[in-house]
Design an enzyme around this catalytic site. Structure first.
Site, PDB file in Angstrom:
ATOM      1  N   ASN A  83     -66.553 -54.841  83.567  1.00 49.58           N
ATOM      2  CA  ASN A  83     -66.006 -54.501  82.255  1.00 49.58           C
ATOM      3  C   ASN A  83     -66.836 -55.243  81.213  1.00 49.58           C
ATOM      4  O   ASN A  83     -66.693 -56.450  81.052  1.00 49.58           O
ATOM      5  CB  ASN A  83     -64.531 -54.926  82.194  1.00 49.58           C
TER       6      ASN A  83
ATOM      7  N   LYS B 130     -66.681 -55.037  78.086  1.00 45.91           N
ATOM      8  CA  LYS B 130     -65.901 -55.271  76.857  1.00 45.91           C
ATOM      9  C   LYS B 130     -66.719 -54.888  75.615  1.00 45.91           C
ATOM     10  O   LYS B 130     -67.516 -53.964  75.671  1.00 45.91           O
ATOM     11  CB  LYS B 130     -65.425 -56.725  76.795  1.00 45.91           C
TER      12      LYS B 130
ATOM     13  N   HIS C  61     -55.773 -52.297  79.980  1.00 44.92           N
ATOM     14  CA  HIS C  61     -56.312 -53.660  80.096  1.00 44.92           C
ATOM     15  C   HIS C  61     -55.451 -54.590  79.239  1.00 44.92           C
ATOM     16  O   HIS C  61     -54.971 -54.198  78.177  1.00 44.92           O
ATOM     17  CB  HIS C  61     -57.772 -53.674  79.614  1.00 44.92           C
TER      18      HIS C  61
ATOM     19  N   GLU D 129     -54.596 -58.143  87.219  1.00 46.71           N
ATOM     20  CA  GLU D 129     -55.315 -59.086  86.366  1.00 46.71           C
ATOM     21  C   GLU D 129     -54.331 -60.029  85.678  1.00 46.71           C
ATOM     22  O   GLU D 129     -53.778 -59.687  84.619  1.00 46.71           O
ATOM     23  CB  GLU D 129     -56.106 -58.329  85.295  1.00 46.71           C
TER      24      GLU D 129
ATOM     25  N   SER E 125     -61.678 -64.030  85.843  1.00 48.66           N
ATOM     26  CA  SER E 125     -62.689 -65.067  86.096  1.00 48.66           C
ATOM     27  C   SER E 125     -63.312 -64.983  87.493  1.00 48.66           C
ATOM     28  O   SER E 125     -63.550 -66.005  88.140  1.00 48.66           O
ATOM     29  CB  SER E 125     -62.112 -66.458  85.831  1.00 48.66           C
TER      30      SER E 125
ATOM     31  N   GLY F 296     -61.020 -64.394  81.293  1.00 45.19           N
ATOM     32  CA  GLY F 296     -61.907 -65.041  80.319  1.00 45.19           C
ATOM     33  C   GLY F 296     -61.622 -66.523  80.118  1.00 45.19           C
ATOM     34  O   GLY F 296     -62.115 -67.131  79.180  1.00 45.19           O
TER      35      GLY F 296
ATOM     36  N   GLU G 217     -56.135 -56.870  77.260  1.00 46.69           N
ATOM     37  CA  GLU G 217     -56.597 -57.046  75.869  1.00 46.69           C
ATOM     38  C   GLU G 217     -56.122 -55.883  75.007  1.00 46.69           C
ATOM     39  O   GLU G 217     -55.848 -56.044  73.818  1.00 46.69           O
ATOM     40  CB  GLU G 217     -58.132 -57.202  75.838  1.00 46.69           C
TER      41      GLU G 217
HETATM   42  C1  PEP Z   1     -61.640 -58.421  82.575  1.00 48.52           C
HETATM   43  O1  PEP Z   1     -62.118 -58.244  81.474  1.00 48.52           O
HETATM   44  O2  PEP Z   1     -61.030 -57.502  83.118  1.00 48.52           O
HETATM   45  C2  PEP Z   1     -61.810 -59.724  83.218  1.00 48.52           C
HETATM   46  C3  PEP Z   1     -61.253 -59.922  84.375  1.00 48.52           C
HETATM   47  O3  PEP Z   1     -62.558 -60.666  82.537  1.00 48.52           O
HETATM   48  P1  PEP Z   1     -63.134 -62.055  83.125  1.00 48.52           P
HETATM   49  O4  PEP Z   1     -63.805 -61.735  84.439  1.00 48.52           O
HETATM   50  O5  PEP Z   1     -64.105 -62.530  82.094  1.00 48.52           O
HETATM   51  O6  PEP Z   1     -61.980 -62.968  83.318  1.00 48.52           O
END
Ligand code: PEP
Length: 257
Positions: free
Chosen positions: A9, A11, A97, A169, A215, A175, A99
């Site tokens: 992803n 972003k 997601h 997630e 992460s 992040g 976000e």
């Molecule tokens: C994501 O954006 O779905 C995500 C898991 O980000 P990160 O790996 O940076 O935590």
């Protein structure tokens, strides 16, 4: 047997030029890999979809978008439809997601409409679910997962649910550099799989792929992938560099060999 799926992803990162560079680098790295047992999906920003599609066109790497609107066309300024994503070369789309839930008012209802629109347009939805830190600390993790899965999948029949991917997630791990422990991730994945038995049946539960996101890095992918109910990863930060994302894919491929 569920095929492992690793998605990046990107972003709101990468100009078109940078996205082409990253996709080219990944194509070079992952061509060397016998990645038959693994689906690799890149999810750039809308602006770079067509160019990335072109770069990966002669490879096994697939393209996904990060969101869509549920109408095919119309006076919906700023939105992008499933029909348009298909046209740009996508075969996947991330939906719900955290976000988008956090900053853009996404709800289970909009998620559900978007999943239906994706399926109509022959796009594989990646349905994101997961709890915030506050919800985890209040002991509500499993209730949140039930709410996101059950309501996100409202009126989605068995045939369609078999086509989608779920991404667990935990919001507190996205992040932040904090990863769920393999045991925490496995507990959530197993809960979602058991929920699929209740909502559908054993066949659905056995076939639907559940990715972990939060992460994920080359340093933790192996332990995560060793969990029985983890079928891959949705990777944010570490998908923005050729080396780290290619390393994650290669390490995941080693685990499933
Ligand atoms: C994501 O954006 O779905 C995500 C898991 O980000 P990160 O790996 O940076 O935590």
């Amino acid at each position: 047997m569920r095929k492992t799926i690793i998605a990046g992803n990107w972003k709101m990162y990468k100009t078109i030029k940078e996205a082409i560079e990253l996709a080219n680098g990944l194509k070079r790295e992952l061509f060397k890999l016998d990645n038959q047992g693994i689906d690799v999906v890149l999810c750039p920003a809308f602006t770079a979809l067509s160019e990335v599609s072109e770069v990966i066109s002669e490879s096994d790497i697939m393209l996904g978008a990060q969101d869509l609107y549920w109408q095919d066309e119309g006076a919906f300024t700023g939105e992008v439809s499933g029909k348009m994503l298909k046209d740009a070369g996508c075969s996947f789309v991330i939906i719900g997601h955290s976000e988008r839930r956090q900053f853009f008012g996404e709800t289970n209802e909009t998620v559900n409409k978007k999943i239906k629109a994706a399926l109509i347009n022959a796009l594989t939805p990646i349905l994101c679910v997961g709890e915030t830190l506050k919800e985890r600390e209040a002991g509500k993790t499993l209730d949140v997962l039930k709410d996101h899965v059950q309501n996100g999948l409202r009126e989605i029949g068995k045939e369609d649910v078999l086509k989608l991917v779920i991404a667990y997630e935990p919001v507190w791990a996205i992040g932040t550099g904090k990863t769920a422990t393999p045991a925490q991730a496995q507990e959530a994945h197993k809960y979602i799989r058991d929920l699929l038995v209740k909502l559908y049946d054993q066949e659905v539960a056995a076939q639907v792929r559940i990715q972990y996101g939060g992460s994920v890095k080359p340093e933790n992918i192996i332990e995560l992938m060793q969990q029985p109910d983890l079928d891959g990863a949705l990777v944010g930060g570490a998908s923005l560099q050729v080396e780290s994302f290619a390393d994650i894919v290669k390490k995941a491929a080693e685990v499933i060999k």
